[in-house]
Scaffold this active site. Structure first.
Site, PDB file in Angstrom:
ATOM      1  N   LYS A   1     -13.764  -0.087   7.711  1.00  0.00           N
ATOM      2  CA  LYS A   1     -12.630  -0.959   7.031  1.00  0.00           C
ATOM      3  C   LYS A   1     -12.849  -2.445   7.357  1.00  0.00           C
ATOM      4  O   LYS A   1     -12.836  -3.385   6.768  1.00  0.00           O
ATOM      5  CB  LYS A   1     -11.271  -0.274   6.977  1.00  0.00           C
ATOM      6  CG  LYS A   1     -10.175  -1.251   6.742  1.00  0.00           C
ATOM      7  CD  LYS A   1     -10.163  -1.632   5.304  1.00  0.00           C
ATOM      8  CE  LYS A   1      -9.223  -2.846   4.838  1.00  0.00           C
ATOM      9  NZ  LYS A   1      -8.321  -2.557   3.894  1.00  0.00           N
TER      10      LYS A   1
ATOM     11  N   VAL B   1      -7.900  -0.819  -1.381  1.00  0.00           N
ATOM     12  CA  VAL B   1      -7.622  -1.184  -2.908  1.00  0.00           C
ATOM     13  C   VAL B   1      -7.352  -2.632  -3.075  1.00  0.00           C
ATOM     14  O   VAL B   1      -7.047  -3.594  -2.043  1.00  0.00           O
ATOM     15  CB  VAL B   1      -6.129  -0.557  -3.406  1.00  0.00           C
ATOM     16  CG1 VAL B   1      -6.606   0.896  -3.726  1.00  0.00           C
ATOM     17  CG2 VAL B   1      -5.278  -0.832  -2.383  1.00  0.00           C
TER      18      VAL B   1
ATOM     19  N   CYS C   1      -5.877  -9.590   4.498  1.00  0.00           N
ATOM     20  CA  CYS C   1      -6.716  -8.917   4.941  1.00  0.00           C
ATOM     21  C   CYS C   1      -8.033  -9.554   5.654  1.00  0.00           C
ATOM     22  O   CYS C   1      -8.423  -9.357   6.660  1.00  0.00           O
ATOM     23  CB  CYS C   1      -7.263  -7.994   3.789  1.00  0.00           C
ATOM     24  SG  CYS C   1      -5.596  -7.188   2.992  1.00  0.00           S
TER      25      CYS C   1
ATOM     26  N   LYS D   1      -5.606 -16.457  -4.485  1.00  0.00           N
ATOM     27  CA  LYS D   1      -6.938 -16.426  -5.310  1.00  0.00           C
ATOM     28  C   LYS D   1      -6.301 -16.561  -6.610  1.00  0.00           C
ATOM     29  O   LYS D   1      -5.365 -16.544  -7.259  1.00  0.00           O
ATOM     30  CB  LYS D   1      -7.462 -15.188  -4.732  1.00  0.00           C
ATOM     31  CG  LYS D   1      -6.679 -13.888  -5.152  1.00  0.00           C
ATOM     32  CD  LYS D   1      -7.356 -12.712  -4.622  1.00  0.00           C
ATOM     33  CE  LYS D   1      -7.035 -11.226  -5.209  1.00  0.00           C
ATOM     34  NZ  LYS D   1      -8.080 -10.309  -4.965  1.00  0.00           N
TER      35      LYS D   1
ATOM     36  N   THR E   1      -0.183  -4.457  10.505  1.00  0.00           N
ATOM     37  CA  THR E   1      -1.146  -4.539  11.651  1.00  0.00           C
ATOM     38  C   THR E   1      -1.413  -6.069  11.547  1.00  0.00           C
ATOM     39  O   THR E   1      -2.658  -6.517  11.312  1.00  0.00           O
ATOM     40  CB  THR E   1      -2.351  -3.636  11.591  1.00  0.00           C
ATOM     41  OG1 THR E   1      -2.953  -3.634  10.281  1.00  0.00           O
ATOM     42  CG2 THR E   1      -1.909  -2.478  12.157  1.00  0.00           C
TER      43      THR E   1
ATOM     44  N   ILE F   1       0.847  -1.016  -0.137  1.00  0.00           N
ATOM     45  CA  ILE F   1       0.008  -0.182   0.070  1.00  0.00           C
ATOM     46  C   ILE F   1       0.769   1.295  -0.038  1.00  0.00           C
ATOM     47  O   ILE F   1       0.708   2.208  -0.788  1.00  0.00           O
ATOM     48  CB  ILE F   1      -0.859  -0.015   1.323  1.00  0.00           C
ATOM     49  CG1 ILE F   1      -1.887  -1.197   1.257  1.00  0.00           C
ATOM     50  CG2 ILE F   1      -1.768   1.425   1.331  1.00  0.00           C
ATOM     51  CD1 ILE F   1      -2.747  -1.402  -0.170  1.00  0.00           C
TER      52      ILE F   1
HETATM   53  N1  SAJ Z   1     -12.978 -15.879  -1.904  1.00  0.00           N
HETATM   54  C1  SAJ Z   1     -13.686 -17.000  -1.894  1.00  0.00           C
HETATM   55  N2  SAJ Z   1     -15.012 -17.052  -2.661  1.00  0.00           N
HETATM   56  C2  SAJ Z   1     -15.517 -15.708  -3.127  1.00  0.00           C
HETATM   57  C3  SAJ Z   1     -14.363 -14.724  -3.006  1.00  0.00           C
HETATM   58  C4  SAJ Z   1     -13.286 -14.638  -2.708  1.00  0.00           C
HETATM   59  O1  SAJ Z   1     -13.274 -18.148  -1.544  1.00  0.00           O
HETATM   60  O2  SAJ Z   1     -16.387 -15.658  -3.589  1.00  0.00           O
HETATM   61  C5  SAJ Z   1     -11.524 -15.890  -1.339  1.00  0.00           C
HETATM   62  C6  SAJ Z   1     -10.404 -15.629  -2.247  1.00  0.00           C
HETATM   63  O3  SAJ Z   1      -9.835 -16.961  -2.911  1.00  0.00           O
HETATM   64  C7  SAJ Z   1      -9.067 -15.227  -1.127  1.00  0.00           C
HETATM   65  C8  SAJ Z   1     -10.049 -14.409  -0.286  1.00  0.00           C
HETATM   66  O4  SAJ Z   1     -11.346 -14.659  -0.340  1.00  0.00           O
HETATM   67  O5  SAJ Z   1      -8.613 -16.458  -0.671  1.00  0.00           O
HETATM   68  C9  SAJ Z   1      -9.829 -13.149   0.028  1.00  0.00           C
HETATM   69  O6  SAJ Z   1      -9.767 -12.517  -1.790  1.00  0.00           O
HETATM   70  P1  SAJ Z   1     -10.540 -11.258  -2.261  1.00  0.00           P
HETATM   71  O7  SAJ Z   1     -10.515 -11.168  -3.449  1.00  0.00           O
HETATM   72  O8  SAJ Z   1     -11.922 -11.401  -1.592  1.00  0.00           O
HETATM   73  O9  SAJ Z   1     -10.127 -10.015  -1.515  1.00  0.00           O
HETATM   74  P2  SAJ Z   1      -8.337  -9.574  -1.021  1.00  0.00           P
HETATM   75  O10 SAJ Z   1      -7.894 -10.216   0.134  1.00  0.00           O
HETATM   76  O11 SAJ Z   1      -7.591  -9.761  -2.123  1.00  0.00           O
HETATM   77  O12 SAJ Z   1      -8.661  -7.935  -0.970  1.00  0.00           O
HETATM   78  C10 SAJ Z   1      -9.736  -7.464   0.058  1.00  0.00           C
HETATM   79  C11 SAJ Z   1     -10.808  -6.518  -0.616  1.00  0.00           C
HETATM   80  N3  SAJ Z   1     -11.600  -6.367   0.298  1.00  0.00           N
HETATM   81  C12 SAJ Z   1     -13.022  -6.302  -0.025  1.00  0.00           C
HETATM   82  O13 SAJ Z   1     -13.379  -6.763  -1.234  1.00  0.00           O
HETATM   83  C13 SAJ Z   1     -14.270  -6.127   0.983  1.00  0.00           C
HETATM   84  C14 SAJ Z   1      -9.995  -5.096  -1.050  1.00  0.00           C
HETATM   85  O14 SAJ Z   1     -10.800  -4.246  -1.417  1.00  0.00           O
HETATM   86  C15 SAJ Z   1      -9.189  -4.792   0.357  1.00  0.00           C
HETATM   87  O15 SAJ Z   1      -8.571  -3.523   0.026  1.00  0.00           O
HETATM   88  C16 SAJ Z   1      -8.299  -5.623   0.787  1.00  0.00           C
HETATM   89  O16 SAJ Z   1      -9.001  -6.875   1.204  1.00  0.00           O
HETATM   90  C17 SAJ Z   1      -7.325  -5.280   1.776  1.00  0.00           C
HETATM   91  O17 SAJ Z   1      -6.472  -4.687   1.756  1.00  0.00           O
HETATM   92  O18 SAJ Z   1      -8.206  -5.073   3.211  1.00  0.00           O
END
Ligand code: SAJ
Length: 422
Positions: free
Chosen positions: A212, A161, A266, A332, A85, A14
């Site tokens: 958040k 993001v 996250c 992912k 964090t 970030i």
């Molecule tokens: N996942 C599932 N099923 C789904 C969607 C995701 O099993 O339907 C899994 C993914 O495979 C992965 C995990 O969830 O293992 C997290 O992936 P993600 O694409 O949901 O999120 P991150 O961790 O890449 O990013 C998130 C985002 N938060 C939200 O969408 C609410 C991003 O906007 C944040 O900025 C980021 O966390 C962060 O920095 O907190």
């Protein structure tokens, strides 16, 4: 302009893109990081993390003299704290990096400076940071002491993001801004407006912190619902993918997708910050974490029972002759990031427990991580399809979507992403 120089503390996923964005708007940016490798890499105009589109912005900013990286904090008009964090063993938040950042900037603070905490933080962390800074600089006044007339303005503005789309989302996303006083918030909006095209919405620091955590907890709870459905459907002999697509035809239902678990730094972390503050109230949020954290174990047990099934079907074979292939190690789809990946955790466990050969297919990496490299072989999709008796589909990478159901017809399969299930 009221900000002639901006300092970003923590040049990770970030902090570095944020520093580069300010520098791209021709403002002098001083990036501070304790990692000497990161500092020297950035000063050469290169980056030490993977993020599409970022390197050219950093290179341009460094070459034009707007961005430099240093180990020790220097004076600036605004300081953005973007340090990790994590949580400790007992799921309690670990604020030691914020404390260290406070100690590093305190000596260079001057009247009129703005400090923004960007790190995802438990409720109360911004107030805690303000207390630490006030203790370190008794010669300056802080918002919690004198309100809007303070020497140092402090606010929380969480990053939101999506990894892989950071350069675009940093500019386009709305920002939630929680100042410790109204003037703190106004100064913070002024700063972000330098490059943010989304709306900057003002609230207080505690609500901004909670916003958040709420966003990521909401996603975690939704994924846990999908993961729980996948266990229920397995027991009831129902195709969960068909079930979810049918239920989602309802105009007010939108169920997310099950998988091998929830990874990344996250969504699997932030809900614990809510649970740690309000353990008696956060039942659903805690349970969602437990449901998602337990999914990898369920997948591992399924694989072990498939080995048993294979041996019943092939009585002349022994367990050492069963070849298993894990498809996907990243946390992912379509990224190379293996940190906190449930797929990697599953593969690590299978590498320890399966007596037969273990293959891994991960098109986004060239070398296996050390944790599995001696017990597992990185192979191509073709080789895995050729050699494996059991296929464990863990990540829906684009490359895997081209594998036709006929190509895996003769295999025993655990399909955690539903690639061949509809
Ligand atoms: N996942 C599932 N099923 C789904 C969607 C995701 O099993 O339907 C899994 C993914 O495979 C992965 C995990 O969830 O293992 C997290 O992936 P993600 O694409 O949901 O999120 P991150 O961790 O890449 O990013 C998130 C985002 N938060 C939200 O969408 C609410 C991003 O906007 C944040 O900025 C980021 O966390 C962060 O920095 O907190």
């Amino acid at each position: 302009m009221s900000f002639n120089s901006i300092s970003v503390i923590g040049l990770g996923y970030i902090g570095l893109p944020t520093a580069a964005m300010f520098a791209s708007r021709k403002i002098k940016v001083i990036g501070v990081d304790v990692n000497e490798h990161a500092v020297s890499t950035i000063n050469q105009g290169k980056i030490h993390i993977v993020e599409p589109g970022l390197e050219s912005i950093v290179q341009h900013a460094v070459n034009n003299g707007y961005l430099k990286a240093v180990i020790k904090a220097e004076p600036a008009d605004a300081f953005l704290v973007a340090v990790p964090t994590p949580f400790k063993d007992n799921h309690q938040p670990d604020l030691s990096y914020i404390h260290a950042a406070s100690k590093s900037i305190a000596p260079v603070l001057k009247k009129g400076d703005l400090i923004i905490l960007e790190s995802t933080s438990p409720v109360g962390a911004t107030e805690q940071m303000a207390e630490w800074l006030a203790e370190l600089r008794p010669d300056l006044t802080f918002p919690q002491q004198v309100g809007d007339t303070c020497d140092i303005n402090i606010a929380h503005c969480p990053e939101r993001v999506l990894p892989g789309q950071v350069v675009k989302e940093l500019v386009a996303n709305d920002r939630v801004i929680g100042g410790l006083t109204p003037v703190c918030s106004a100064r913070c909006v002024e700063l972000y407006k330098i490059f943010v095209e989304g709306e900057c919405i003002i609230t207080n620091a505690r609500t901004a912190e909670m916003a958040k955590l709420t966003e990521n907890s909401s996603r975690d709870v939704s994924i846990a619902f999908a993961n729980e459905l996948s266990l229920i459907c397995d027991e009831l002999d129902i195709n969960v993918w068909e079930l979810i697509s049918l239920a989602n035809r309802h105009p007010r239902v939108n169920i997310l997708q099950p998988g091998p678990g929830v990874g990344g730094h996250c969504i699997a972390v932030d809900p614990w910050f809510i649970v740690a503050k309000t353990p008696e109230k956060a039942h659903l949020i805690r349970t969602a974490r437990e449901v998602n954290d337990s999914k990898p174990l369920w997948v591992i047990e399924k694989v072990k029972s498939l080995v048993g099934e294979f041996l019943i079907q092939n009585p002349t074979k022994s367990a050492t002759e069963v070849t298993t292939a894990c498809f996907g190690l990243a946390f992912k789809p379509n990224i190379d990031d293996l940190r906190e990946s449930p797929s990697l955790a599953i593969t690590e466990s299978l590498a320890q427990s399966l007596p037969g050969k273990l293959l891994a297919v991960e098109p986004n990496i060239e070398v296996l991580p050390a944790s599995i490299s001696d017990k597992c072989t990185l192979v191509t999709i073709e080789k895995a399809l050729d050699q494996a008796d059991i296929i464990v589909m863990l990540v829906d990478h684009d490359q895997f979507k081209d594998i036709k159901p006929e190509q895996v017809k003769s295999k025993l399969i655990i399909d955690t992403k539903g690639l061949w299930s509809l």
